[in-house]
Motif scaffolding. Structure first.
Motif, PDB file in Angstrom:
ATOM      1  N   UNK A 174     -25.998 -13.972 -16.620  1.00 47.74           N
ATOM      2  CA  UNK A 174     -26.806 -13.361 -15.567  1.00 47.74           C
ATOM      3  C   UNK A 174     -26.276 -11.953 -15.295  1.00 47.74           C
ATOM      4  N   UNK A 175     -27.186 -10.981 -15.237  1.00 45.07           N
ATOM      5  CA  UNK A 175     -26.788  -9.599 -14.990  1.00 45.07           C
ATOM      6  C   UNK A 175     -27.656  -8.986 -13.899  1.00 45.07           C
ATOM      7  N   UNK A 176     -27.057  -8.095 -13.123  1.00 49.95           N
ATOM      8  CA  UNK A 176     -27.807  -7.277 -12.174  1.00 49.95           C
ATOM      9  C   UNK A 176     -28.083  -5.932 -12.833  1.00 49.95           C
ATOM     10  N   UNK A 177     -29.345  -5.527 -12.862  1.00 51.05           N
ATOM     11  CA  UNK A 177     -29.731  -4.266 -13.476  1.00 51.05           C
ATOM     12  C   UNK A 177     -30.324  -3.338 -12.423  1.00 51.05           C
ATOM     13  N   UNK A 178     -30.555  -2.088 -12.826  1.00 46.72           N
ATOM     14  CA  UNK A 178     -31.066  -1.053 -11.909  1.00 46.72           C
ATOM     15  C   UNK A 178     -30.130  -0.861 -10.723  1.00 46.72           C
ATOM     16  N   UNK A 179     -28.831  -1.077 -10.960  1.00 46.82           N
ATOM     17  CA  UNK A 179     -27.837  -0.913  -9.894  1.00 46.82           C
ATOM     18  C   UNK A 179     -27.314   0.525  -9.930  1.00 46.82           C
ATOM     19  N   UNK A 180     -27.493   1.291  -8.856  1.00 48.99           N
ATOM     20  CA  UNK A 180     -26.978   2.664  -8.861  1.00 48.99           C
ATOM     21  C   UNK A 180     -25.456   2.671  -8.776  1.00 48.99           C
ATOM     22  N   UNK A 181     -24.843   3.732  -9.258  1.00 51.78           N
ATOM     23  CA  UNK A 181     -23.389   3.823  -9.154  1.00 51.78           C
ATOM     24  C   UNK A 181     -22.955   4.124  -7.725  1.00 51.78           C
ATOM     25  N   UNK A 219     -20.707  -1.176  -6.725  1.00 51.38           N
ATOM     26  CA  UNK A 219     -21.153   0.207  -6.554  1.00 51.38           C
ATOM     27  C   UNK A 219     -20.349   0.824  -5.426  1.00 51.38           C
ATOM     28  N   UNK A 220     -20.493   2.124  -5.244  1.00 51.29           N
ATOM     29  CA  UNK A 220     -19.748   2.847  -4.217  1.00 51.29           C
ATOM     30  C   UNK A 220     -20.713   3.329  -3.138  1.00 51.29           C
ATOM     31  N   UNK A 221     -20.391   3.034  -1.887  1.00 49.93           N
ATOM     32  CA  UNK A 221     -21.156   3.560  -0.756  1.00 49.93           C
ATOM     33  C   UNK A 221     -20.459   4.830  -0.279  1.00 49.93           C
ATOM     34  N   UNK A 222     -21.178   5.943  -0.321  1.00 49.02           N
ATOM     35  CA  UNK A 222     -20.604   7.246   0.020  1.00 49.02           C
ATOM     36  C   UNK A 222     -21.074   7.712   1.388  1.00 49.02           C
TER      37      UNK A 222
END
Length: 279
Positions: free
Chosen positions: A102-109, A199-202
């Motif tokens: 199972x993979x999560x796609x369309x994930x922003x960096x 991912x990183x929340x900026x």
């Protein structure tokens, strides 16, 4: 020994051990032959060899199993031969599940703080078989999880479905955000049980007190710089520069801001020059 409960589909490798239970005495030798059967055995391999030799003083040796192109049960069996084969009894066969990944796609960096939403896709790697179902529960962790949320969990897949979208919305804290999932349902044995993606929340650097205009000739204006959330770790340098028609003779002080852990806002002073125009 060290047999995993599951392997993921397509060349996932796991190192396993054969343990004889005791050390072979002087002059003893035997060979353990490994065989792979079951619905998931197609394309699976054993290395460096399916036959492992033991001599005097040996007790355990490792081998590697690599998954193939089929999901289902992979049965690992052992047989013993050689002059000293009577010293040990091969254990009953052991079973490993080979699963889809199972993979999560369309994930922003990265995404910004403060209620920024991002749509992502969960891909099972293969459609749910006829008569099956799968429930995938999503969770958030990491330093940026405070105030963040995920919509659409749990995701329920029915026969024929392979992908579903979900939405993650950031909170007010910057840092790492880890999206995790776990599965349940009648088809859960066919899919990887758990997984994560990060991912990183900026934080968003803003200057909310910036005036729309200032007068020429050394008019000073205090401006607040806001990171959007306290700095969670490390340090951050913000370098300031002036450009545009009104920058001639204008200045900003200090020209560089250093934020330490826990700091969120700092104040600068902007002093106008002798030219009008945009700054």
């Amino acid at each position: 020994g060290a047999l995993p409960a599951a392997l993921e589909l397509s060349t996932t490798t796991s190192t396993l051990w054969i343990d004889l239970g005791s050390t072979l005495p002087t002059g003893a030798s035997l060979t353990v032959t490994i065989s792979l059967t079951g619905t998931a055995s197609s394309g699976c391999t054993v290395s460096p060899s399916s036959s492992i030799s033991f001599g005097a003083g040996d007790r355990s040796k490792s081998f590697t199993v690599t998954s193939g192109s089929s999901v289902g049960s992979l049965v690992v069996s052992f047989s013993v031969s050689g002059p000293s084969g009577g010293y040990v009894t091969a254990a009953a066969s052991q079973t490993i599940l080979v699963t889809h990944v199972i993979q999560a796609t369309s994930v922003p960096s990265t995404i910004a703080t403060s209620s920024t939403s991002s749509s992502m896709v969960l891909d099972l790697g293969s459609p749910i078989p006829v008569g099956g179902s799968l429930s995938v529960s999503l969770s958030l962790s990491g330093s940026a999880a405070v105030g963040s949320s995920v919509a659409g969990s749990p995701i329920v897949f029915v026969a024929g479905e392979q992908t579903h979208s979900f939405t993650v919305t950031s909170g007010v804290t910057a840092g790492d955000l880890v999206i995790g999932w776990s599965v349940s349902g009648t088809s859960s044995s066919l899919y990887s049980a758990v997984g994560t993606v990060s991912l990183v929340v900026q934080g968003v650097v803003a200057s909310p007190s910036l005036a729309a205009s200032v007068l020429v000739s050394t008019t000073s204006s205090a401006i607040s710089f806001d990171l959007g959330s306290p700095l969670p770790s490390g340090s951050l340098n913000v370098s300031l520069s002036l450009s545009g028609d009104g920058s001639v003779g204008s200045s900003v002080s200090p020209a560089e801001l250093l934020f330490a852990v826990g700091e969120q806002t700092k104040t600068i002073t902007l002093t106008s020059g002798s030219d009008v125009g945009s700054l």
